[in-house]
Design a protein around this motif. Sequence first.
Motif, short mmCIF file in Angstrom:
data_model
loop_
_atom_site.label_atom_id
_atom_site.label_comp_id
_atom_site.label_asym_id
_atom_site.label_seq_id
_atom_site.Cartn_x
_atom_site.Cartn_y
_atom_site.Cartn_z
N LEU A 104 0.83 -1.21 0.00
CA LEU A 104 0.00 0.00 0.00
C LEU A 104 0.87 1.26 0.00
O LEU A 104 0.47 2.29 -0.54
N VAL A 105 2.04 1.17 0.62
CA VAL A 105 2.96 2.31 0.62
C VAL A 105 3.34 2.67 -0.81
O VAL A 105 3.33 3.84 -1.21
N THR A 106 3.63 1.64 -1.61
CA THR A 106 4.06 1.91 -2.99
C THR A 106 2.89 2.37 -3.86
O THR A 106 3.05 3.24 -4.70
N ILE A 107 1.72 1.76 -3.66
CA ILE A 107 0.55 2.16 -4.45
C ILE A 107 0.17 3.61 -4.13
O ILE A 107 -0.09 4.42 -5.04
N GLU A 108 0.15 3.94 -2.85
CA GLU A 108 -0.23 5.30 -2.46
C GLU A 108 0.76 6.31 -3.06
O GLU A 108 0.36 7.36 -3.58
N ALA A 109 2.04 5.98 -3.02
CA ALA A 109 3.04 6.91 -3.58
C ALA A 109 2.85 7.06 -5.09
O ALA A 109 2.91 8.17 -5.63
N ALA A 110 2.61 5.93 -5.79
CA ALA A 110 2.42 6.00 -7.24
C ALA A 110 1.20 6.85 -7.58
O ALA A 110 1.24 7.70 -8.49
N GLU A 111 0.12 6.64 -6.86
CA GLU A 111 -1.10 7.42 -7.10
C GLU A 111 -0.84 8.91 -6.88
O GLU A 111 -1.25 9.76 -7.67
N ARG A 112 -0.15 9.23 -5.79
CA ARG A 112 0.10 10.65 -5.50
C ARG A 112 0.93 11.29 -6.61
O ARG A 112 0.66 12.41 -7.05
N LEU A 113 1.97 10.56 -7.06
CA LEU A 113 2.83 11.13 -8.10
C LEU A 113 2.03 11.40 -9.37
O LEU A 113 2.17 12.46 -10.00
N LEU A 114 1.19 10.45 -9.75
CA LEU A 114 0.50 10.57 -11.04
C LEU A 114 -0.70 11.50 -10.95
O LEU A 114 -0.92 12.34 -11.83
N ARG A 115 -1.49 11.40 -9.90
CA ARG A 115 -2.71 12.20 -9.80
C ARG A 115 -2.40 13.68 -9.56
O ARG A 115 -3.24 14.53 -9.83
N ASN A 116 -1.23 13.96 -9.01
CA ASN A 116 -0.91 15.36 -8.71
C ASN A 116 -0.01 16.01 -9.74
O ASN A 116 0.32 17.19 -9.62
N HIS A 117 0.39 15.24 -10.75
CA HIS A 117 1.32 15.78 -11.73
C HIS A 117 0.76 17.03 -12.40
O HIS A 117 1.47 18.02 -12.61
N ALA A 118 -0.53 17.00 -12.68
CA ALA A 118 -1.12 18.13 -13.41
C ALA A 118 -1.35 19.35 -12.53
O ALA A 118 -1.49 20.46 -13.03
N ARG A 119 -1.40 19.15 -11.21
CA ARG A 119 -1.83 20.27 -10.36
C ARG A 119 -0.77 20.75 -9.38
O ARG A 119 -1.00 21.74 -8.69
N ASP A 120 0.35 20.05 -9.28
CA ASP A 120 1.29 20.38 -8.22
C ASP A 120 2.71 20.50 -8.77
O ASP A 120 3.25 19.55 -9.34
N ALA A 121 3.31 21.66 -8.57
CA ALA A 121 4.63 21.93 -9.16
C ALA A 121 5.71 21.03 -8.54
O ALA A 121 6.62 20.57 -9.23
N ALA A 122 5.61 20.78 -7.23
CA ALA A 122 6.63 19.94 -6.58
C ALA A 122 6.59 18.53 -7.17
O ALA A 122 7.64 17.91 -7.41
#
Length: 679
Positions: A413-431
């Motif tokens: 779940l640690v890896t899934i959550e991180a992957a989701e955060r990276l991809l879902r926030n790519h369009a909205r988050d500069a960091a």
Amino acid sequence: MRGLRASAVLLTIVLATALSSGPSTPAVAGPADPEPASLVTLSVPDLAAMERLVASGADLTERVRPQPDGSIQIDAVVTPSQLAGLRSLGATLAPGSPSESRPAQERTTARDQIVVERAVWFKSRDGYFLSVEASSGAGAAATLSVTWKGRRGSTGQAPMVPYVDAGAYLGHQLSTPVPATDQPQWVTVTSAGGGSAEARVREWPDGERPDRTGPGYQKDFVSQYMPPAQLNERIKALHRRFPQLTDIITLPNPTNGYRRHAQALIGAPPGAAVVVTSGAYGSEGGNDLAVELVTPGAPDRPLQVTVNGKQITVSLATDGSGVVTSTAAQVAAAISGAPGSPVKASTYRTDPGAGVMAPAPLTQLSDFLQAPADVSRRPMPVLALRIGVHRDGSRPGVLAYAQEHAREWVTPLVTIEAAERLLRNHARDAATRRLLRSTDVFIVPTVNPDGANYSFYDFNSQRKNMTNHCPPQQSDPALRNTWGVDVNRNYAVGSLSDGYFGASANCQSGTFAGPAEHSEPESRNVIWLAQKYRNIRFALNVHSYGGYFMWPPGAYKLDGRVTLPRPTAAQEAYFLRSARTIEEAIAAERGTVTWPQQTGPVTDVLYSAAGNSADELWYDYGVFGWDFEVGSDLWNPATGQWEGVGFQPPFSEGHEEAMEFASGLIALIGVAADHREAR
Ligand SMILES: [Zn+2]
């Protein structure tokens, strides 16, 4: 000599209340049924006993806690008969309360030279805590205690414990961080033998603050524990949704599969029993086979085996008066030797099988696997999700791989959550965009899917993979929960066969290293990634539980405690500085602080683990190989104790762990993005 009787009572209680999220075991246990296993806290009197415990191949967790009286507590998964064996090594069940701990032994020491190595405070969600490490010129024999002064005039006092590993004195520390009413500022470490030292208390982890995320940053993408098929579907769905930012990589070595040969135990063990095992896996016809033992009902008949389709009929030999004479050994040999026999048979364990077999009704063979039929029994592909804007090898790669150990359900779940955060926030988050532009991330949610299925559906304490390398005398069905290879002892650097400590050659051991280095597809897959994608410079091996953050060396030779080579001072400083940054990010989630004494090289803060993956990645591929043990102890203010969280905490807790360690993984990706040659 504190009561064996008390321990026996405790065992009963622990077994009755043991974690049991796995399937139920049959109401009446028979000789073909495995013994129940429980997660317990063991206590051993000293480090020598601890080493014997590790050497025994006991199924130890990563939660190790030295105690003020010099004893050590460690969580382990044991069956009642294993516990009996461990008692002979000096282990007992840990007492339920601190009041039961032994009085400290009288020690006399010469006047003592004290050095405070590290004194830090941290503020967790439960308030201020103090951690102190010091060394004494008198070594482990010294009796040290610490007093402190806090910011608002508060004071406190606590005993320290010597930390000795493989005969080497590594210093004294507080057994666990102790609560303080406000921020501690000064400590004084005093030796009972005379001598003291004072030091200022620094903040921990005091790393760089996590990147500020933009408004609308999204997180919290996991809502349940997930078996392997679901994990694979999840990363495939991410790939379909973000094809420009991801690739799916099918690793070259499928696992053996969630499957077993079908078996039956016929007769009365030990002397008059045979174990029948199908050549085909249960799912490939083995489960359809059946065996019966019949008496011919006539005198002077020979032992005969007839194979009729899926049915094997053994006609037992008789003497002149029609009495059966076939022994278990004779029956086993006859079954195995019958032309066209789809099964092999052996006597029970090490018994020679001299007992005469009785007739037995038609018995269906079984692989005993309980997962629903839609859980594949075929070799399982292991998948990686590659994430990044530039997936061409030009950016520093980060490999995050989880669930080498099957029962560690939070880790994928640690890896899934991180992957989701990276991809879902790519369009909205500069960091996040910066991370995806400047790194190349490889995520493997489950290295050991077969074991994970077994943990989900059959035996929730399964640690290893499912491949049985045991000889027939260790392969009757009641032993099926002990089979498999410890994937994180199957690697080729600092391995058991190289003479390193902390893995076992016993196929039933919790730390079985396998028949050879890299014998298992699971370990070959991890190394293949490092070989194929040479831009991978950072790796995170996600385990549970106990709240550690570690790096190489992870193994030593017991004689002389010779570790694998230490990183250079500059590299060690880099490991530590990065760790503090990553731990800051973990703490930012819900105030969980990774303890300073659990941050460091594996050999210094945990124990030797021969043949682990982080060591191979570091020493053979130059990859900064880290290990998380997610699931930090929780402070119980009512008892004033730190409590372990276990492998499969209630999902509400598992979810919190996934959130905080996903933040840690993303911080590690940030470290990679900032990386300038540190080697
Ligand atoms: Zn593990």
